[in-house]
Design a protein around this motif. Structure first.
Motif, PDB file in Angstrom:
ATOM      1  N   PHE A 137      36.538  30.608  36.312  1.00 10.77           N
ATOM      2  CA  PHE A 137      35.312  30.058  36.446  1.00 10.77           C
ATOM      3  C   PHE A 137      34.923  29.151  35.579  1.00 10.77           C
ATOM      4  O   PHE A 137      35.687  29.030  34.300  1.00 10.77           O
ATOM      5  CB  PHE A 137      34.229  31.126  36.784  1.00 10.77           C
ATOM      6  CG  PHE A 137      34.023  31.964  35.521  1.00 10.77           C
ATOM      7  CD1 PHE A 137      33.305  31.562  34.303  1.00 10.77           C
ATOM      8  CD2 PHE A 137      34.507  33.349  35.536  1.00 10.77           C
ATOM      9  CE1 PHE A 137      33.006  32.475  33.227  1.00 10.77           C
ATOM     10  CE2 PHE A 137      34.310  34.082  34.515  1.00 10.77           C
ATOM     11  CZ  PHE A 137      33.677  33.710  33.449  1.00 10.77           C
ATOM     12  N   GLN A 139      31.322  27.322  33.281  1.00  8.38           N
ATOM     13  CA  GLN A 139      29.937  27.534  33.163  1.00  8.38           C
ATOM     14  C   GLN A 139      29.425  26.208  32.671  1.00  8.38           C
ATOM     15  O   GLN A 139      29.836  25.643  31.742  1.00  8.38           O
ATOM     16  CB  GLN A 139      29.746  28.712  32.277  1.00  8.38           C
ATOM     17  CG  GLN A 139      29.872  30.200  32.806  1.00  8.38           C
ATOM     18  CD  GLN A 139      29.742  31.202  31.832  1.00  8.38           C
ATOM     19  OE1 GLN A 139      30.739  31.593  30.904  1.00  8.38           O
ATOM     20  NE2 GLN A 139      28.780  31.568  31.744  1.00  8.38           N
ATOM     21  N   SER A 148      27.045  28.283  37.333  1.00  9.76           N
ATOM     22  CA  SER A 148      28.577  28.742  37.079  1.00  9.76           C
ATOM     23  C   SER A 148      29.600  28.614  38.699  1.00  9.76           C
ATOM     24  O   SER A 148      28.552  28.776  39.422  1.00  9.76           O
ATOM     25  CB  SER A 148      28.414  30.376  36.937  1.00  9.76           C
ATOM     26  OG  SER A 148      27.872  30.607  35.682  1.00  9.76           O
ATOM     27  N   ILE A 150      33.055  29.495  40.368  1.00  9.97           N
ATOM     28  CA  ILE A 150      34.258  30.238  40.516  1.00  9.97           C
ATOM     29  C   ILE A 150      35.221  29.590  41.459  1.00  9.97           C
ATOM     30  O   ILE A 150      34.921  29.293  42.613  1.00  9.97           O
ATOM     31  CB  ILE A 150      34.022  31.664  40.978  1.00  9.97           C
ATOM     32  CG1 ILE A 150      32.981  32.401  40.122  1.00  9.97           C
ATOM     33  CG2 ILE A 150      35.195  32.471  41.146  1.00  9.97           C
ATOM     34  CD1 ILE A 150      32.591  33.858  40.618  1.00  9.97           C
ATOM     35  N   GLN A 151      36.327  29.095  41.135  1.00  7.30           N
ATOM     36  CA  GLN A 151      37.492  28.604  41.979  1.00  7.30           C
ATOM     37  C   GLN A 151      38.389  29.623  42.028  1.00  7.30           C
ATOM     38  O   GLN A 151      38.974  30.184  41.294  1.00  7.30           O
ATOM     39  CB  GLN A 151      38.035  27.364  41.004  1.00  7.30           C
ATOM     40  CG  GLN A 151      39.251  26.775  41.802  1.00  7.30           C
ATOM     41  CD  GLN A 151      39.233  26.077  43.139  1.00  7.30           C
ATOM     42  OE1 GLN A 151      37.856  25.616  43.352  1.00  7.30           O
ATOM     43  NE2 GLN A 151      40.008  26.243  44.247  1.00  7.30           N
ATOM     44  N   ALA A 174      35.115  38.228  38.016  1.00  8.09           N
ATOM     45  CA  ALA A 174      34.371  37.067  37.942  1.00  8.09           C
ATOM     46  C   ALA A 174      32.856  37.234  37.926  1.00  8.09           C
ATOM     47  O   ALA A 174      31.900  36.747  37.343  1.00  8.09           O
ATOM     48  CB  ALA A 174      34.905  36.183  38.648  1.00  8.09           C
ATOM     49  N   HIS A 175      32.493  37.786  39.328  1.00  7.11           N
ATOM     50  CA  HIS A 175      31.016  38.135  39.615  1.00  7.11           C
ATOM     51  C   HIS A 175      30.549  38.909  38.623  1.00  7.11           C
ATOM     52  O   HIS A 175      29.263  38.531  38.228  1.00  7.11           O
ATOM     53  CB  HIS A 175      30.914  38.507  40.933  1.00  7.11           C
ATOM     54  CG  HIS A 175      31.153  37.590  42.335  1.00  7.11           C
ATOM     55  ND1 HIS A 175      29.963  36.817  42.362  1.00  7.11           N
ATOM     56  CD2 HIS A 175      31.702  37.152  42.975  1.00  7.11           C
ATOM     57  CE1 HIS A 175      30.207  36.021  43.321  1.00  7.11           C
ATOM     58  NE2 HIS A 175      31.355  36.272  43.961  1.00  7.11           N
ATOM     59  N   VAL A 184      25.239  30.779  41.168  1.00 11.14           N
ATOM     60  CA  VAL A 184      26.971  30.961  41.072  1.00 11.14           C
ATOM     61  C   VAL A 184      27.258  30.515  42.322  1.00 11.14           C
ATOM     62  O   VAL A 184      26.729  30.822  43.472  1.00 11.14           O
ATOM     63  CB  VAL A 184      27.088  32.729  41.059  1.00 11.14           C
ATOM     64  CG1 VAL A 184      28.696  32.836  40.969  1.00 11.14           C
ATOM     65  CG2 VAL A 184      26.537  32.981  39.664  1.00 11.14           C
ATOM     66  N   VAL A 186      31.081  29.876  44.640  1.00 10.36           N
ATOM     67  CA  VAL A 186      32.468  30.404  44.892  1.00 10.36           C
ATOM     68  C   VAL A 186      33.100  29.314  45.689  1.00 10.36           C
ATOM     69  O   VAL A 186      32.550  29.045  46.742  1.00 10.36           O
ATOM     70  CB  VAL A 186      32.579  31.721  45.152  1.00 10.36           C
ATOM     71  CG1 VAL A 186      34.123  32.166  45.473  1.00 10.36           C
ATOM     72  CG2 VAL A 186      31.872  32.868  44.696  1.00 10.36           C
TER      73      VAL A 186
END
Length: 236
Positions: A137, A139, A148, A150-151, A174-175, A184, A186
């Protein structure tokens, strides 16, 4: 036991600089000074919109593949591109003419995730964290909001259930690490077919769907519901 996350946060890691002129307070490549300290009044772009996408590149194992990617997206106005299956070993930040490449990978020739970010947003990046070669991730901080991203690169249908559960555990980690962050996203390659939404899935899915759901799709829907996420490509 899985190795601890690989983090690159220059606000906390003073060892990344070799001179005490001053210490960077944001992401810079190793050995660089922070020549452009963050200006939090800066807007994201002229329209105040940030354009984000994700792409399975199959490989970025060498500079030729990187040049091919830049050539392929040159006419696409993307600010941040999440990358899956980069096959580029290590946890690094590489600075190029117009972009910054952040990535993590552990297995040579396989997997790997990362981000390709327009260089103009360098000062907005405050942290890059690679939890595994399937989950990372980044930020970012702007004047009006934090973001943020997340990949992910999920195991394929041929992988065993143990690999799949390990992936979702890492994604949940990650969460949890981003628990106090409101914004956030994803993104990535989940290798899943979610199919038609069921009656009790309206919070996670919209009215648009394609093909039949498979077991990996069922697991993805379950995760989305548990974390109050919406699958945006099913929503108009």
């Amino acid at each position: 036991m899985r190795p601890s996350p690989s983090r690159i946060d220059y606000r906390k890691d003073n060892k990344q600089t070799t001179n005490n002129k001053y210490l960077p307070i944001r992401l810079v490549t190793v050995g660089d000074y922070d020549q452009n300290p963050p200006n939090r009044t800066e807007t994201r772009n002229k329209n105040n919109n940030l354009k984000i996408a994700t792409y399975n590149v199959r490989t970025l194992s060498n500079i030729e593949k990187y040049i091919e990617l830049i050539h392929a997206i040159r006419n696409i106005n993307i600010d941040i591109l999440g990358l899956a299956e980069i096959r580029r070993t290590g946890c690094k930040i590489e600075k190029y003419t117009d972009h910054i490449l952040c990535y993590v990978d552990e297995t040579p020739g396989q997997y790997g995730v990362g981000f390709l970010i327009k260089k103009e947003y360098k000062k907005n990046i405050i942290n890059f964290c690679g939890l595994s070669e399937r989950v990372a991730f980044i930020q970012l901080q702007f004047s009006d909001t934090d973001l943020s991203i997340i990949q992910v690169y999920a195991p394929t249908i041929d992988s065993n259930e143990e690999d799949l559960e390990k992936f979702y555990q890492t994604l949940q980690e990650a969460h949890n690490l981003l628990g106090n962050h409101k914004n956030v996203m994803v993104i990535g390659d989940f290798n899943a077919k979610i199919g038609k939404p069921k009656i009790n899935e309206s919070l996670a899915m919209g009215k648009h769907w394609y093909r039949k759901r498979n077991t990996r799709g069922e697991r993805l829907i379950q995760y989305a519901l548990e974390n109050k996420l919406s699958i945006m490509n099913t929503i108009s």
